[in-house]
Design a protein around this motif. Structure first.
Motif, PDB file in Angstrom:
ATOM      1  N   ALA A  25       0.810  -1.224   0.000  1.00  0.00           N
ATOM      2  CA  ALA A  25       0.000   0.000   0.000  1.00  0.00           C
ATOM      3  C   ALA A  25       0.846   1.278   0.000  1.00  0.00           C
ATOM      4  O   ALA A  25       0.432   2.296  -0.540  1.00  0.00           O
ATOM      5  N   PHE A  26       2.029   1.207   0.608  1.00  0.00           N
ATOM      6  CA  PHE A  26       2.889   2.391   0.693  1.00  0.00           C
ATOM      7  C   PHE A  26       3.817   2.449  -0.515  1.00  0.00           C
ATOM      8  O   PHE A  26       4.261   1.426  -1.016  1.00  0.00           O
ATOM      9  N   GLN A  27       4.118   3.654  -0.944  1.00  0.00           N
ATOM     10  CA  GLN A  27       5.039   3.848  -2.055  1.00  0.00           C
ATOM     11  C   GLN A  27       6.248   4.644  -1.586  1.00  0.00           C
ATOM     12  O   GLN A  27       6.119   5.605  -0.829  1.00  0.00           O
ATOM     13  N   GLU A  28       7.409   4.224  -2.062  1.00  0.00           N
ATOM     14  CA  GLU A  28       8.652   4.916  -1.733  1.00  0.00           C
ATOM     15  C   GLU A  28       8.817   6.138  -2.626  1.00  0.00           C
ATOM     16  O   GLU A  28       8.502   6.105  -3.811  1.00  0.00           O
ATOM     17  N   LYS A  29       9.299   7.219  -2.029  1.00  0.00           N
ATOM     18  CA  LYS A  29       9.596   8.435  -2.800  1.00  0.00           C
ATOM     19  C   LYS A  29      10.923   8.982  -2.310  1.00  0.00           C
ATOM     20  O   LYS A  29      11.118   9.165  -1.116  1.00  0.00           O
ATOM     21  N   LYS A  30      11.836   9.216  -3.252  1.00  0.00           N
ATOM     22  CA  LYS A  30      13.140   9.797  -2.930  1.00  0.00           C
ATOM     23  C   LYS A  30      13.089  11.294  -3.193  1.00  0.00           C
ATOM     24  O   LYS A  30      12.548  11.726  -4.213  1.00  0.00           O
ATOM     25  N   LEU A  31      13.653  12.046  -2.274  1.00  0.00           N
ATOM     26  CA  LEU A  31      13.646  13.501  -2.372  1.00  0.00           C
ATOM     27  C   LEU A  31      15.068  14.038  -2.366  1.00  0.00           C
ATOM     28  O   LEU A  31      15.895  13.604  -1.566  1.00  0.00           O
ATOM     29  N   ALA A  32      15.333  14.988  -3.236  1.00  0.00           N
ATOM     30  CA  ALA A  32      16.611  15.694  -3.227  1.00  0.00           C
ATOM     31  C   ALA A  32      16.554  16.799  -2.180  1.00  0.00           C
ATOM     32  O   ALA A  32      15.467  17.246  -1.779  1.00  0.00           O
ATOM     33  N   LYS A  33      17.704  17.241  -1.748  1.00  0.00           N
ATOM     34  CA  LYS A  33      17.754  18.369  -0.824  1.00  0.00           C
ATOM     35  C   LYS A  33      17.014  19.555  -1.446  1.00  0.00           C
ATOM     36  O   LYS A  33      17.156  19.824  -2.636  1.00  0.00           O
ATOM     37  N   LYS A  34      16.182  20.208  -0.654  1.00  0.00           N
ATOM     38  CA  LYS A  34      15.365  21.375  -1.028  1.00  0.00           C
ATOM     39  C   LYS A  34      14.142  21.023  -1.877  1.00  0.00           C
ATOM     40  O   LYS A  34      13.397  21.903  -2.275  1.00  0.00           O
ATOM     41  N   GLU A  35      13.913  19.739  -2.144  1.00  0.00           N
ATOM     42  CA  GLU A  35      12.731  19.345  -2.921  1.00  0.00           C
ATOM     43  C   GLU A  35      11.483  19.413  -2.040  1.00  0.00           C
ATOM     44  O   GLU A  35      11.512  19.072  -0.860  1.00  0.00           O
ATOM     45  N   PHE A  36      10.374  19.817  -2.634  1.00  0.00           N
ATOM     46  CA  PHE A  36       9.101  19.918  -1.925  1.00  0.00           C
ATOM     47  C   PHE A  36       8.265  18.671  -2.170  1.00  0.00           C
ATOM     48  O   PHE A  36       8.235  18.149  -3.287  1.00  0.00           O
ATOM     49  N   ILE A  37       7.547  18.234  -1.121  1.00  0.00           N
ATOM     50  CA  ILE A  37       6.549  17.181  -1.322  1.00  0.00           C
ATOM     51  C   ILE A  37       5.148  17.755  -1.152  1.00  0.00           C
ATOM     52  O   ILE A  37       4.169  17.088  -1.456  1.00  0.00           O
ATOM     53  N   LEU A  38       5.066  18.980  -0.662  1.00  0.00           N
ATOM     54  CA  LEU A  38       3.784  19.674  -0.561  1.00  0.00           C
ATOM     55  C   LEU A  38       4.073  21.164  -0.593  1.00  0.00           C
ATOM     56  O   LEU A  38       5.029  21.624   0.028  1.00  0.00           O
ATOM     57  N   LYS A  39       3.243  21.893  -1.322  1.00  0.00           N
ATOM     58  CA  LYS A  39       3.364  23.350  -1.369  1.00  0.00           C
ATOM     59  C   LYS A  39       2.055  23.961  -0.912  1.00  0.00           C
ATOM     60  O   LYS A  39       0.981  23.376  -1.107  1.00  0.00           O
ATOM     61  N   ASP A  51      11.703   7.616   6.138  1.00  0.00           N
ATOM     62  CA  ASP A  51      12.587   6.469   6.299  1.00  0.00           C
ATOM     63  C   ASP A  51      14.021   6.923   6.545  1.00  0.00           C
ATOM     64  O   ASP A  51      14.731   6.353   7.368  1.00  0.00           O
ATOM     65  N   SER A  52      14.449   7.948   5.801  1.00  0.00           N
ATOM     66  CA  SER A  52      15.785   8.512   6.009  1.00  0.00           C
ATOM     67  C   SER A  52      15.758   9.966   5.576  1.00  0.00           C
ATOM     68  O   SER A  52      14.940  10.369   4.751  1.00  0.00           O
ATOM     69  N   GLY A  53      16.660  10.744   6.159  1.00  0.00           N
ATOM     70  CA  GLY A  53      16.744  12.150   5.794  1.00  0.00           C
ATOM     71  C   GLY A  53      16.059  13.055   6.796  1.00  0.00           C
ATOM     72  O   GLY A  53      15.749  12.651   7.918  1.00  0.00           O
ATOM     73  N   ALA A  54      15.842  14.294   6.373  1.00  0.00           N
ATOM     74  CA  ALA A  54      15.242  15.307   7.243  1.00  0.00           C
ATOM     75  C   ALA A  54      14.383  16.244   6.404  1.00  0.00           C
ATOM     76  O   ALA A  54      14.751  16.600   5.284  1.00  0.00           O
ATOM     77  N   LEU A  55      13.246  16.621   6.977  1.00  0.00           N
ATOM     78  CA  LEU A  55      12.325  17.535   6.314  1.00  0.00           C
ATOM     79  C   LEU A  55      11.826  18.564   7.316  1.00  0.00           C
ATOM     80  O   LEU A  55      11.968  18.377   8.527  1.00  0.00           O
ATOM     81  N   PHE A  93       4.320  24.458   3.539  1.00  0.00           N
ATOM     82  CA  PHE A  93       5.208  23.806   2.593  1.00  0.00           C
ATOM     83  C   PHE A  93       5.889  22.674   3.357  1.00  0.00           C
ATOM     84  O   PHE A  93       6.215  22.833   4.535  1.00  0.00           O
ATOM     85  N   ILE A  94       6.132  21.559   2.688  1.00  0.00           N
ATOM     86  CA  ILE A  94       6.951  20.487   3.273  1.00  0.00           C
ATOM     87  C   ILE A  94       8.126  20.309   2.331  1.00  0.00           C
ATOM     88  O   ILE A  94       7.956  20.009   1.148  1.00  0.00           O
ATOM     89  N   GLN A  95       9.335  20.481   2.889  1.00  0.00           N
ATOM     90  CA  GLN A  95      10.547  20.490   2.079  1.00  0.00           C
ATOM     91  C   GLN A  95      11.620  19.630   2.728  1.00  0.00           C
ATOM     92  O   GLN A  95      11.818  19.667   3.948  1.00  0.00           O
ATOM     93  N   ALA A  96      12.329  18.868   1.892  1.00  0.00           N
ATOM     94  CA  ALA A  96      13.475  18.093   2.366  1.00  0.00           C
ATOM     95  C   ALA A  96      14.631  19.057   2.624  1.00  0.00           C
ATOM     96  O   ALA A  96      14.908  19.928   1.816  1.00  0.00           O
ATOM     97  N   THR A  97      15.281  18.910   3.760  1.00  0.00           N
ATOM     98  CA  THR A  97      16.444  19.743   4.066  1.00  0.00           C
ATOM     99  C   THR A  97      17.741  18.984   3.821  1.00  0.00           C
ATOM    100  O   THR A  97      18.824  19.554   3.955  1.00  0.00           O
ATOM    101  N   GLU A  98      17.618  17.711   3.502  1.00  0.00           N
ATOM    102  CA  GLU A  98      18.736  16.881   3.068  1.00  0.00           C
ATOM    103  C   GLU A  98      18.147  15.764   2.219  1.00  0.00           C
ATOM    104  O   GLU A  98      16.929  15.558   2.242  1.00  0.00           O
TER     105      GLU A  98
END
Length: 190
Positions: A25-39, A51-55, A93-98
């Motif tokens: 049911a869950f899908q993996e999504k990789k984010l680059a630094k400064k990428e948004f997942i919600l605006k 799972d890993s990283g910081a937002l 906004f939700i943004q990856a910081t790494e």
């Protein structure tokens, strides 16, 4: 997906068959630094587990000044819950910081999963209750604690965050200017 499954198991045990359904049911999504997942302006359609990283979540005032609402690191959930629950445009906004990896589930698929794996409904009820308690606590802290107390409590409650996020973001989260936070830090170190 091991972290997500372990996190669910901690609050609401599930069987091997149910784990398989959750994983599908869950899908993996990789984010680059400064990428948004919600605006701001978009409607939040997913629940998101880091799972890993910081937002971070933040909003902008009329002058374009950023106000950090929350942080998220491995093992945490992050969302604009008001937008998700009300299906209204997000204010944050939700943004990856790494560079980060998240697992997300669309709200329609989550509703189906509640029927397939009843333990998931219990899990999310507990998570929503915790989110509400944290929001209430944060609102109270901002109103009654001094800047020094807010910083001390932040360091005590979230020691892992201070090294993961820049000072200006932490200052914004605490309702301070970066200069004021720098002064408090210097004072605290003495």
């Amino acid at each position: 997906m091991e972290k997500l499954i372990a996190h669910i198991q901690d609050l609401s045990p599930v069987s091997a068959e149910e784990i398989s359904r959750i994983e599908k049911a869950f899908q993996e999504k990789k984010l680059a630094k400064k990428e948004f997942i919600l605006k701001a302006g978009d409607v939040s359609q997913h629940m998101r587990f880091i799972d890993s990283g910081a937002l971070r979540t933040y909003y902008l005032d009329e002058d374009g000044k950023e106000f950090v609402q929350s942080f998220g690191i491995e093992g945490w959930w992050l969302n604009d819950l008001y937008s998700y629950l009300s299906q209204s445009p997000a204010t944050q906004f939700i943004q990856a910081t790494e560079p980060s990896v998240i697992f997300q589930i669309h709200r329609d698929r989550l509703e189906e999963l509640f029927k397939e794996v009843p333990a998931m409904e219990r899990f999310f009820r507990i998570k929503m209750q915790s989110a509400y308690q944290a929001a209430q606590h944060r609102n109270l802290q901002v109103k009654i604690e001094s800047a020094v107390e807010r910083y001390a409590n932040f360091r005590q409650s979230y020691p892992q965050l201070e090294q993961r996020f820049p000072q200006y973001m932490i200052a914004s989260y605490l309702g301070l200017t970066p200069e004021h936070l720098s002064y408090i830090r210097r004072k605290a170190l003495k």
